[in-house]
Design a protein around this motif. Sequence first.
Motif, mmCIF file in Angstrom:
data_model
loop_
_atom_site.group_PDB
_atom_site.id
_atom_site.type_symbol
_atom_site.label_atom_id
_atom_site.label_comp_id
_atom_site.label_asym_id
_atom_site.label_seq_id
_atom_site.Cartn_x
_atom_site.Cartn_y
_atom_site.Cartn_z
ATOM 1 N N GLY A 1 5.624 6.120 -16.941
ATOM 2 C CA GLY A 1 5.553 7.549 -16.718
ATOM 3 C C GLY A 1 4.193 8.184 -16.770
ATOM 4 N N ASP A 2 4.183 9.384 -16.251
ATOM 5 C CA ASP A 2 2.964 10.069 -15.888
ATOM 6 C C ASP A 2 2.137 9.130 -15.021
ATOM 7 N N LEU A 3 2.820 8.644 -13.983
ATOM 8 C CA LEU A 3 2.157 7.772 -13.020
ATOM 9 C C LEU A 3 0.996 8.513 -12.382
ATOM 10 N N THR A 4 1.209 9.800 -12.101
ATOM 11 C CA THR A 4 0.168 10.632 -11.512
ATOM 12 C C THR A 4 -0.105 11.813 -12.438
ATOM 13 N N ASN A 5 -1.220 12.462 -12.209
ATOM 14 C CA ASN A 5 -1.531 13.639 -13.014
ATOM 15 C C ASN A 5 -0.901 14.899 -12.428
ATOM 16 N N ASP A 6 -0.775 14.942 -11.101
ATOM 17 C CA ASP A 6 -0.287 16.162 -10.444
ATOM 18 C C ASP A 6 0.818 15.916 -9.428
ATOM 19 N N GLY A 7 1.422 14.725 -9.429
ATOM 20 C CA GLY A 7 2.484 14.435 -8.472
ATOM 21 C C GLY A 7 2.017 14.395 -7.031
ATOM 22 N N GLU A 8 0.749 14.035 -6.815
ATOM 23 C CA GLU A 8 0.178 14.024 -5.468
ATOM 24 C C GLU A 8 0.638 12.816 -4.656
ATOM 25 N N ARG A 9 0.998 13.075 -3.426
ATOM 26 C CA ARG A 9 1.425 12.020 -2.501
ATOM 27 C C ARG A 9 0.351 10.932 -2.374
ATOM 28 N N ALA A 10 -0.916 11.325 -2.276
ATOM 29 C CA ALA A 10 -2.000 10.354 -2.126
ATOM 30 C C ALA A 10 -2.133 9.457 -3.344
ATOM 31 N N ALA A 11 -1.846 9.982 -4.529
ATOM 32 C CA ALA A 11 -1.908 9.168 -5.746
ATOM 33 C C ALA A 11 -0.777 8.143 -5.763
ATOM 34 N N TYR A 12 0.431 8.570 -5.363
ATOM 35 C CA TYR A 12 1.547 7.610 -5.278
ATOM 36 C C TYR A 12 1.269 6.559 -4.200
ATOM 37 N N ALA A 13 0.661 6.972 -3.090
ATOM 38 C CA ALA A 13 0.327 6.018 -2.027
ATOM 39 C C ALA A 13 -0.669 4.981 -2.546
ATOM 40 N N ALA A 14 -1.639 5.423 -3.321
ATOM 41 C CA ALA A 14 -2.625 4.492 -3.891
ATOM 42 C C ALA A 14 -1.939 3.528 -4.857
ATOM 43 N N LEU A 15 -0.996 4.023 -5.649
ATOM 44 C CA LEU A 15 -0.245 3.147 -6.564
ATOM 45 C C LEU A 15 0.568 2.143 -5.767
ATOM 46 N N HIS A 16 1.243 2.603 -4.738
ATOM 47 C CA HIS A 16 2.044 1.718 -3.892
ATOM 48 C C HIS A 16 1.185 0.602 -3.299
ATOM 49 N N GLU A 17 0.015 0.966 -2.813
ATOM 50 C CA GLU A 17 -0.918 -0.002 -2.225
ATOM 51 C C GLU A 17 -1.331 -1.056 -3.252
ATOM 52 N N ARG A 18 -1.635 -0.626 -4.462
ATOM 53 C CA ARG A 18 -2.083 -1.561 -5.494
ATOM 54 C C ARG A 18 -0.951 -2.489 -5.930
ATOM 55 N N LEU A 19 0.247 -1.951 -6.070
ATOM 56 C CA LEU A 19 1.360 -2.784 -6.521
ATOM 57 C C LEU A 19 1.822 -3.766 -5.459
ATOM 58 N N ALA A 20 1.530 -3.491 -4.201
ATOM 59 C CA ALA A 20 1.869 -4.428 -3.125
ATOM 60 C C ALA A 20 1.096 -5.734 -3.280
ATOM 61 N N GLN A 21 -0.053 -5.673 -3.942
ATOM 62 C CA GLN A 21 -0.894 -6.855 -4.171
ATOM 63 C C GLN A 21 -0.650 -7.494 -5.541
ATOM 64 N N PHE A 22 0.240 -6.929 -6.330
ATOM 65 C CA PHE A 22 0.446 -7.321 -7.729
ATOM 66 C C PHE A 22 1.592 -8.317 -7.813
ATOM 67 N N SER A 23 1.389 -9.427 -8.570
ATOM 68 C CA SER A 23 2.401 -10.471 -8.546
ATOM 69 C C SER A 23 3.489 -10.368 -9.605
ATOM 70 N N PRO A 24 3.262 -10.042 -10.882
ATOM 71 C CA PRO A 24 4.422 -9.969 -11.776
ATOM 72 C C PRO A 24 5.369 -8.845 -11.339
ATOM 73 N N PRO A 25 6.671 -9.008 -11.575
ATOM 74 C CA PRO A 25 7.597 -7.919 -11.246
ATOM 75 C C PRO A 25 7.208 -6.654 -12.003
ATOM 76 N N CYS A 26 7.362 -5.517 -11.352
ATOM 77 C CA CYS A 26 6.932 -4.253 -11.941
ATOM 78 C C CYS A 26 8.015 -3.198 -11.732
ATOM 79 N N ARG A 27 8.266 -2.416 -12.766
ATOM 80 C CA ARG A 27 9.191 -1.280 -12.682
ATOM 81 C C ARG A 27 8.436 -0.028 -13.065
ATOM 82 N N LEU A 28 8.729 1.043 -12.353
ATOM 83 C CA LEU A 28 8.046 2.310 -12.563
ATOM 84 C C LEU A 28 9.006 3.336 -13.157
ATOM 85 N N MET A 29 8.458 4.208 -13.980
ATOM 86 C CA MET A 29 9.214 5.294 -14.584
ATOM 87 C C MET A 29 8.437 6.591 -14.382
#
Length: 178
Positions: free
Chosen positions: A48-76
């Motif tokens: 939680g508090d994945l982003t500071n302001d709920g910005e679409r660009a911040a979630y997009a950046a997170l999505h991009e980074r997790l696409a390259q990440f190998s352990p399973p990941c869950r977001l809250m």
Amino acid sequence: MKIIQLSDPHLMAPGGLLYGSDPLAGLDACLADIGENHADADLVVISGDLTNDGERAAYAALHERLAQFSPPCRLMLGNHDDRAVFLEMFPHAAEQGFVQSVFDGSEGRLILLDTLDSGQVEGRLCAARLGWLDERLQEAHDRPVFLFMHHPPFRIHMPVLDAVKLADADTFHDLLVT
């Protein structure tokens, strides 16, 4: 069972600074360290508090980074997040309209709860989420259960965090003891 929990990355749009620091650079360093030293993790939870302001660009950046990440990941989600914008980027994270999930591991069941009450700083578990939680607890039978949530369900004697704790904590506690 090896679980890694990260909390409060408060991501900004790429290039954005928060109190003089780049949260995306911090997340990159953290994910790199997990990949290098803990790639055997059963699950990584970002609670939680994945982003500071709920910005679409911040979630997009997170999505991009997790696409390259190998352990399973869950977001809250936390009180700084925006559920609707988040679900645009992570549509498969929804469970009955909320960002909550179950992970059955070798040592027990992990239940990740969505405590976001949009527009409020404190957390809340509405009747729908409490019903979902009750069902997931019943399914666990006698297996150990580990609950993950962004908002503390009790006072922790830190005024800044006590101000954002779970608003309906008594109802939550009542459900757990039945």
